[in-house]
Design an enzyme around this catalytic site. Structure first.
Site, PDB file in Angstrom:
ATOM      1  CE1 TYR A  57      -3.173  -2.952   0.314  1.00 17.40           C
ATOM      2  CE2 TYR A  57      -3.128  -2.361   2.580  1.00 17.40           C
ATOM      3  CZ  TYR A  57      -3.675  -3.150   1.638  1.00 17.40           C
ATOM      4  OH  TYR A  57      -4.633  -4.144   1.672  1.00 17.40           O
ATOM      5  CG  HIS A 126      -1.501  -8.690  -0.017  1.00 15.53           C
ATOM      6  ND1 HIS A 126      -1.012  -7.552   0.086  1.00 15.53           N
ATOM      7  CD2 HIS A 126      -2.930  -8.701  -0.220  1.00 15.53           C
ATOM      8  CE1 HIS A 126      -2.122  -6.459  -0.053  1.00 15.53           C
ATOM      9  NE2 HIS A 126      -3.185  -7.346  -0.164  1.00 15.53           N
ATOM     10  CB  SER A 206     -13.775  -4.376   0.370  1.00 11.14           C
ATOM     11  OG  SER A 206     -12.633  -3.683  -0.163  1.00 11.14           O
ATOM     12  N   PRO A 207     -15.887  -4.698   3.286  1.00 13.04           N
ATOM     13  CG  PRO A 207     -16.290  -4.146   5.603  1.00 13.04           C
ATOM     14  CD  PRO A 207     -15.169  -4.232   4.675  1.00 13.04           C
ATOM     15  CG  LEU A 208     -19.014  -0.394   4.337  1.00 13.99           C
ATOM     16  CD1 LEU A 208     -18.486   0.870   4.805  1.00 13.99           C
ATOM     17  CD2 LEU A 208     -20.214  -0.916   4.923  1.00 13.99           C
ATOM     18  NE  ARG A 210     -12.840  -3.517  -4.461  1.00  7.84           N
ATOM     19  CZ  ARG A 210     -11.476  -3.669  -3.923  1.00  7.84           C
ATOM     20  NH1 ARG A 210     -10.807  -2.858  -3.279  1.00  7.84           N
ATOM     21  NH2 ARG A 210     -10.963  -4.882  -3.817  1.00  7.84           N
ATOM     22  N   GLY A 211     -17.184   1.106  -0.952  1.00 15.80           N
ATOM     23  CA  GLY A 211     -18.010   2.184  -0.676  1.00 15.80           C
ATOM     24  C   GLY A 211     -19.239   2.272  -1.352  1.00 15.80           C
TER      25      GLY A 211
END
Length: 331
Positions: A57, A126, A206-208, A210-211
């Site tokens: 990252y 990863h 990313s439980p949302l 990715r927004g």
């Protein structure tokens, strides 16, 4: 702050963690390091202990940022980081996967230095390197535990078969994979079942969506040019329109509860089992507090059935990653 345990007899962490990737990479509107550090410190103040980062990252800058944020608060935090994806400095779109034992040691030493800590609490591979037997990679990771440089081991986006082979070499505390209302692959590809059979915790990233599941994204053109989502299949053309219709349908349930769509989406992930510890990412304190409040939402069986009828496992339109990225999943 509520807590959950990663795996059988594994570490206890806050029931949700904080994904730090977007503070340094892949998403636009990243803001300043000072703002990001303020968000991390606020998370710790609210009782969040699990912070998730990775060496790629930035690359590398996110680990340094997290290290600065936790300075003087090491006892308050459970640090998870990852190794294995190597970026090409000359080509930002080129990347390789390295699971060679000698690289495992080198990557860990570098992450420890950037994080400015003596021990990594949870060290993930990863992505699985198809050229290196998982037994060799996990064997090298196990030696890091023996050296006191790592406390617990994890894998990311690994297949059920790989998990079973890895667990024979050393205890695996957690599997990290994308999981949300629009990314339900772990239910259908056997990885969630394997985790439960083996006593491995599950960490959804990313439980949302990715927004997207927050209902605030209305136009892909609003993203900065360097924002990953601007080029993601699920955010393109007809895929975007179909997925938006799903989110709007779920939004009606959120209104019944008097919560935001994002809170409902996060509550849904949390309701899938006490062995799940999602790590939603955010760059804003207000959104962080909103995510924490999702812990107090209780969804009934009827609620879950209603959501499932709207958003079944195969409802999302488009793949999670472009073709090259999809090839590195579930190995």
């Amino acid at each position: 702050m509520k807590t959950r345990t990663l795996g059988l007899g594994g570490p206890t962490v806050s029931a949700i963690g904080l994904g730090c990737m977007g503070m340094s990479a892949f998403y636009g509107g990243r803001g300043s390091d000072a703002d990001a550090i303020a968000v991390i410190k606020h998370a710790l103040d609210q009782g969040i202990t699990l912070l998730d980062t990775a060496d790629m990252y930035g690359p590398h800058t996110n680990e340094t940022l997290v290290g600065r944020a936790i300075d003087g608060r090491r006892d308050d935090v459970f640090i998870a980081t990852k190794f294995g994806i190597q970026l090409d400095p000359s080509d930002p779109h080129a990347r390789g996967i390295n699971g060679r034992p000698e690289y495992v040691q080198q990557a860990c030493e570098a992450s420890l230095k950037r994080l400015n800590i003596e021990t990594i609490d949870l060290y993930y591979q990863h992505r699985v390197d198809p050229e290196v037997p998982i037994e060799d990679t996990v064997g090298a990771m196990a030696r890091l535990v023996e050296q006191g440089k790592v406390r617990h081991l994890g894998l990311s986006e690994a297949s059920a078969d790989t998990l079973r082979r890895a667990a024979k070499v050393h205890t695996i505390a957690a599997l990290q994979s994308e999981y949300s209302l629009w990314s339900r692959d772990p239910e259908t590809n056997g990885t969630l079942t394997a985790c439960r059979e083996l006593g491995i915790g599950f960490v959804p990233y990313s439980p949302l969506g990715r927004g997207f599941l927050t209902g605030t994204i209305r136009n892909v053109e609003d993203f900065d040019e360097d924002d990953y989502r601007r080029h993601s299949p699920r955010f393109q053309g007809e895929n975007f329109d179909r997925n938006l219709a799903l989110v709007e349908s779920v939004q009606a349930i959120a209104q019944d509860y008097g919560v935001t769509p994002g809170q409902l989406a996060l509550a849904w992930v949390l309701s899938q089992g006490e062995d799940l510890v999602p790590i939603p990412g955010t760059k804003r304190i207000g959104f962080l507090d909103e995510n924490i409040a999702a812990l107090d939402i209780h969804l009934t069986e009827d609620d879950l059935a209603r959501i499932d009828a709207i958003f079944p496992p195969d409802a999302a339109s488009g793949t999670r990653y472009p073709a090259a990225g999809m090839g590195a999943l579930n190995r």
